[in-house]
Design a protein around this motif. Structure first.
Motif, PDB file in Angstrom:
ATOM      1  N   PRO A  21       0.891  -1.303  -0.142  1.00  0.00           N
ATOM      2  CA  PRO A  21       0.039  -0.098  -0.119  1.00  0.00           C
ATOM      3  C   PRO A  21       0.935   1.316  -0.103  1.00  0.00           C
ATOM      4  O   PRO A  21       2.084   1.199   0.570  1.00  0.00           O
ATOM      5  N   ALA A  22       0.461   2.096  -0.544  1.00  0.00           N
ATOM      6  CA  ALA A  22       1.285   3.509  -0.894  1.00  0.00           C
ATOM      7  C   ALA A  22       0.599   4.422   0.113  1.00  0.00           C
ATOM      8  O   ALA A  22       0.774   5.813   0.053  1.00  0.00           O
ATOM      9  N   GLY A  23      -0.231   3.983   1.173  1.00  0.00           N
ATOM     10  CA  GLY A  23      -0.851   4.958   2.083  1.00  0.00           C
ATOM     11  C   GLY A  23      -1.357   4.244   2.995  1.00  0.00           C
ATOM     12  O   GLY A  23      -1.217   2.892   3.464  1.00  0.00           O
ATOM     13  N   ALA A  24      -2.378   4.640   3.771  1.00  0.00           N
ATOM     14  CA  ALA A  24      -2.942   4.240   5.142  1.00  0.00           C
ATOM     15  C   ALA A  24      -4.217   3.365   4.803  1.00  0.00           C
ATOM     16  O   ALA A  24      -5.410   3.845   5.015  1.00  0.00           O
ATOM     17  N   TYR A  25      -3.981   2.253   4.070  1.00  0.00           N
ATOM     18  CA  TYR A  25      -5.218   1.455   3.667  1.00  0.00           C
ATOM     19  C   TYR A  25      -4.708   0.053   3.636  1.00  0.00           C
ATOM     20  O   TYR A  25      -3.374  -0.353   3.794  1.00  0.00           O
ATOM     21  N   HIS A  34     -18.697 -10.645   0.127  1.00  0.00           N
ATOM     22  CA  HIS A  34     -17.852  -9.838  -0.964  1.00  0.00           C
ATOM     23  C   HIS A  34     -16.404  -9.561  -0.550  1.00  0.00           C
ATOM     24  O   HIS A  34     -15.938  -9.406   0.663  1.00  0.00           O
ATOM     25  N   VAL A  35     -15.616  -9.271  -1.583  1.00  0.00           N
ATOM     26  CA  VAL A  35     -14.156  -8.845  -1.271  1.00  0.00           C
ATOM     27  C   VAL A  35     -14.345  -7.444  -2.192  1.00  0.00           C
ATOM     28  O   VAL A  35     -14.400  -7.463  -3.476  1.00  0.00           O
ATOM     29  N   TYR A  36     -13.707  -6.469  -1.543  1.00  0.00           N
ATOM     30  CA  TYR A  36     -13.601  -5.040  -2.116  1.00  0.00           C
ATOM     31  C   TYR A  36     -12.062  -4.654  -2.048  1.00  0.00           C
ATOM     32  O   TYR A  36     -11.324  -4.960  -1.208  1.00  0.00           O
ATOM     33  N   THR A  37     -11.482  -4.606  -3.463  1.00  0.00           N
ATOM     34  CA  THR A  37     -10.115  -4.248  -3.469  1.00  0.00           C
ATOM     35  C   THR A  37      -9.756  -2.740  -3.399  1.00  0.00           C
ATOM     36  O   THR A  37     -10.742  -1.868  -3.942  1.00  0.00           O
ATOM     37  N   SER A  38      -8.824  -2.123  -2.709  1.00  0.00           N
ATOM     38  CA  SER A  38      -8.486  -0.796  -2.814  1.00  0.00           C
ATOM     39  C   SER A  38      -8.128  -0.277  -4.551  1.00  0.00           C
ATOM     40  O   SER A  38      -7.672  -1.567  -5.008  1.00  0.00           O
ATOM     41  N   GLY A  39      -8.052   0.694  -4.748  1.00  0.00           N
ATOM     42  CA  GLY A  39      -7.472   1.227  -6.020  1.00  0.00           C
ATOM     43  C   GLY A  39      -6.176   0.579  -6.522  1.00  0.00           C
ATOM     44  O   GLY A  39      -5.397   0.788  -5.456  1.00  0.00           O
ATOM     45  N   GLN A  40      -6.208  -0.116  -7.584  1.00  0.00           N
ATOM     46  CA  GLN A  40      -4.780  -0.683  -7.977  1.00  0.00           C
ATOM     47  C   GLN A  40      -4.221   0.171  -9.146  1.00  0.00           C
ATOM     48  O   GLN A  40      -4.911   0.284 -10.285  1.00  0.00           O
TER      49      GLN A  40
END
Length: 153
Positions: A21-25, A34-40
Motif C-alpha cells: 500500500p502507498a498509504g494508510a489502507y 464480497h471482497v472489495y479491493t483498494s484502487g490498484q
C-alpha cells in the motif's frame, strides 16, 4: 495451483505479489460474501509501469495494457484475502479511473482492457457492472487505477 491461476498461466499472465500500500489502507477487505479491493495502479515488480495522462503521454493501447496490469494486481489482493481465486463466484463491479488529457473521452475503451481480461479469466463469472471515469490526476502519476468487487462462492 487452482483452476483460475492455471487459466492465467495459459493466457500468459502471472499473479504478482500484492503491491505494498502507498498509504494508510489495506489492499482488500472481505465483508459478508464480497471482497472489495483498494484502487490498484499499474505496478509491475514494484515500479509504476507507465505514467502520465491518457491521450497525451500515454496512448490508448498503453492505457489498456495498464488497466490489465491493474486487474492482475487486484486479483493478487483478492487471492491474498481468500487464499484462492477459485473461491470467486463472480466479478460484481469494476471501476476504472483514467487520468485523461484534455479532450480524451475514450475512458470506456481503456476500461475494456480490464473488462476483457476478466472475461478471459473467469468466463461468465467475469461479466460485471462497470464505471469508467475520466479524472485529472491519479496517485503517483498513474494513467489508470482499478477497483474490483468480487462475490465469494
Amino acid at each position: 495451483m487452482g483452476e483460475i491461476e492455471a487459466k492465467l498461466e495459459t493466457l500468459g499472465h502471472r499473479l504478482p505479489a500484492v503491491p505494498e500500500p502507498a498509504g494508510a489502507y489495506i489492499p482488500a477487505v472481505r465483508t459478508g460474501n464480497h471482497v472489495y479491493t483498494s484502487g490498484q495502479v499499474p505496478f509491475e515488480d514494484g515500479e509504476l509501469a507507465s505514467s502520465g495522462k491518457v491521450g497525451a503521454e500515454v496512448s490508448l493501447e498503453e492505457a489498456r495494457a495498464a488497466a490489465r496490469t491493474c486487474v492482475l494486481n487486484a486479483l493478487a489482493a483478492i487471492r491474498a484475502e481468500l487464499g484462492s481465486l477459485d473461491r470467486v463466484a463472480r466479478i460484481v463491479k469494476l471501476t476504472v479511473f483514467v487520468a485523461s488529457a484534455e479532450g480524451f473521452n475514450d475512458q470506456a475503451r481503456v476500461a475494456n482492457g480490464a473488462s476483457e481480461l476478466l472475461g478471459e479469466i473467469f468466463g461468465e463469472r467475469g461479466a460485471h457492472a462497470r464505471s469508467a471515469v475520466g479524472v485529472f490526476e491519479l496517485p503517483l502519476g498513474a494513467p489508470v487505477e482499478v477497483e474490483v468487487i468480487a462475490e465469494i462462492g
